[in-house]
Write a protein that holds these residues in place. Structure first.
Motif, short mmCIF file in Angstrom:
data_model
loop_
_atom_site.label_atom_id
_atom_site.label_comp_id
_atom_site.label_asym_id
_atom_site.label_seq_id
_atom_site.Cartn_x
_atom_site.Cartn_y
_atom_site.Cartn_z
N UNK A 59 0.83 -1.21 0.00
CA UNK A 59 0.00 0.00 0.00
C UNK A 59 0.86 1.26 0.00
N UNK A 60 1.93 1.26 0.79
CA UNK A 60 2.75 2.46 0.95
C UNK A 60 3.77 2.64 -0.17
N UNK A 61 4.35 1.50 -0.63
CA UNK A 61 5.46 1.62 -1.58
C UNK A 61 5.26 0.83 -2.86
N UNK A 62 4.09 0.18 -3.02
CA UNK A 62 3.83 -0.65 -4.20
C UNK A 62 4.98 -1.64 -4.43
N UNK A 63 5.40 -2.25 -3.34
CA UNK A 63 6.55 -3.16 -3.37
C UNK A 63 6.12 -4.54 -2.91
N UNK A 64 6.47 -5.56 -3.69
CA UNK A 64 6.11 -6.92 -3.32
C UNK A 64 6.98 -7.43 -2.18
N UNK A 65 6.49 -8.46 -1.52
CA UNK A 65 7.22 -9.09 -0.42
C UNK A 65 7.44 -10.56 -0.74
N UNK A 66 8.70 -10.98 -0.62
CA UNK A 66 9.01 -12.40 -0.73
C UNK A 66 9.11 -12.93 0.69
N UNK A 67 8.17 -13.78 1.05
CA UNK A 67 8.16 -14.41 2.38
C UNK A 67 8.88 -15.75 2.26
N UNK A 68 10.01 -15.87 2.94
CA UNK A 68 10.82 -17.08 2.87
C UNK A 68 10.67 -17.86 4.18
N UNK A 69 10.27 -19.12 4.07
CA UNK A 69 10.12 -19.98 5.25
C UNK A 69 11.12 -21.12 5.14
N UNK A 70 12.11 -21.10 6.01
CA UNK A 70 13.12 -22.15 6.02
C UNK A 70 12.58 -23.39 6.72
N UNK A 71 12.96 -24.55 6.22
CA UNK A 71 12.52 -25.84 6.77
C UNK A 71 10.99 -25.91 6.83
N UNK A 72 10.35 -25.53 5.74
CA UNK A 72 8.89 -25.44 5.71
C UNK A 72 8.23 -26.78 5.99
#
Length: 444
Positions: free
Chosen positions: A107-120
């Protein structure tokens, strides 16, 4: 003291105290080693990075193959915000917090987020369920790292919304290049120490690290420390051997390495290769596999794959199992090795199992299983009046302890389920069947 100088000295001290493997983590995709099947120009992942269109993915590969590094670099290459969670410590609340943060960022920066989950793979079903809606609606680009087979460990709804990227162990050549770079890099590596490494030492590390760059760099770090202590300029094979006390074997008794190794063990035994069989046995024992599990598999193979080609095989396997129960480790390892070599070199036949399968198939097909009258139990009052046992011929009353007689229901008369192989003792079984029946018996 100059504050800037103090900060620089403090940062330099922190860098030197950081493990070499962490210091040498690639800082760009150009530095990233291996996984060309994913990152070569034109490959789907390369295209997605070039076009800044990341999709959710599961990175499946062994330790030290670059899963975490690749996720970090992918986020940087696409100017995505990077949030890292560990499935060992994170819960549903952490997932929701990360999703809220990703929503605010967009919303603030029109920037995507990569959510990384180790040992998923360590996430429970409910935790994976909590992650699902944020992956589905694009709140986050989800990348999960796992050393385990995701097709077994990840729930189907989540699996259907990601791409599975298989990472391979690094080749020995790549490991050697990583070692050379670490030795020459004066900023992050060991370049300031003036050390060299012999070809034998380098090959030893690359060969025994199992394609794990982290292990290779940790071993190099330990060897370099010993070389400095001993005031030598070249890391020799002896230096590495003395600095590394125990060979690491990648293995997990509940995961892919467990199943892959026991599969290789069984297939080597079945294929009559004693050297390969002993190698896989040694790997399992070295990695701490339960000896009872190995003994059970030997017992199964003795019956399933050796069978009547060598009827003694099952006795040897059973004796090994009893040795494990009575002796334990390490003494029982010799019995396991003996049984392994015996079974590997024994003649092979699966005709007993095939006979049983054929008989079961006949039953499934609707064969009449009514027991013929002459074979029925006549040991009760009134049996004779019912015709039970009448006409039965007692084999021991006849020459050779054999007499022609129907032992199957009328509908299966003449049907053969057991066909002895032409291996080992089953050759004698074939001769016996021919002599008592007066007919030829097929063999495979």
């Amino acid at each position: 003291m100059n504050p800037d100088l103090f900060d620089h000295a403090s940062a330099d001290a922190r860098l030197k105290s950081t493990p070499l493997a962490a210091r040498m983590r690639p800082e760009s995709l150009d530095e990233f080693a291996g996984q060309e099947h994913l990152l070569d120009p034109g490959r789907p992942l390369w295209v997605s990075l070039e076009r800044d269109r990341l999709w959710s993915a599961l990175l499946w590969g062994p330790p030290g193959s670059g899963k975490t590094t690749l996720a970090t670099l992918a986020a940087a290459a696409t100017e995505s915000r990077f949030i890292a969670l560990s499935a060992v410590t994170a819960g549903v609340a952490d997932i929701k917090a990360a999703a809220r943060s990703a929503q605010d960022e967009f919303k603030l920066h029109q920037r995507n987020t990569l959510l990384f989950v180790d040992e998923v793979h360590r996430f429970s079903k409910s935790q994976q369920d909590a992650l699902l809606p944020y992956v589905e609606d694009g709140t986050v680009v989800f990348w999960g790292a796992t050393t385990e087979n995701p097709y077994f460990e990840v729930i189907a709804p989540l699996l259907s919304r990601v791409r599975v990227l298989r990472l391979n162990p690094l080749s020995q050549d790549l490991i050697e290049r990583i070692l050379e770079r670490a030795l020459s890099d004066a900023d992050r590596g060991l370049g300031g120490l003036g050390l060299e490494i012999s070809g034998d030492a380098k090959r030893f590390i690359s060969d025994r690290s199992g394609g794990d760059a982290r292990i290779a760099l940790n071993w190099l770090d330990a060897a370099a420390e010993l070389a400095i202590d001993e005031c030598v300029e070249t890391i020799e094979l002896d230096t590495v051997e003395r600095s590394v006390l125990v060979r690491h074997v990648r293995y997990d008794r509940k995961a892919d390495e467990h199943y892959d190794t026991i599969s290789a063990f069984i297939k080597s035994l079945r294929g009559s290769d004693p050297d390969a069989s002993v190698l896989w046995l040694a790997k399992m024992l070295h990695a701490g596999e339960q000896p009872e599990f190995i003994a059970r598999r030997l017992l199964i193979l003795a019956s399933e794959d050796v069978g009547n080609a060598d009827p003694r095989a099952i006795s040897v396997a059973l004796a090994a199992y009893q040795a494990v129960e009575r002796l334990g480790l390490p003494e029982a390892t010799y019995a396991l090795a003996q049984a392994t070599i015996y079974l590997a070199t024994a003649p092979k036949s699966n005709s007993a199992g095939k006979a049983l399968q054929a008989a079961r198939a006949a039953i499934d097909a609707g064969a009449d299983l009514t027991v013929p009258l002459h074979l029925r139990n006549e040991a009760f009052s009134g049996a004779r009046a019912l015709g039970y046992g009448q006409g039965y011929k007692y084999a021991h009353d006849y020459p050779g302890h054999f007499v022609e007689q129907d032992y199957t229901p009328e509908s299966l008369k003449g049907v053969r389920f057991y066909a002895p192989s032409s291996s080992g003792y089953e050759v004698e079984i074939t001769k016996r069947l021919r002599s008592v029946s007066g007919t030829d018996s097929d063999s495979d």
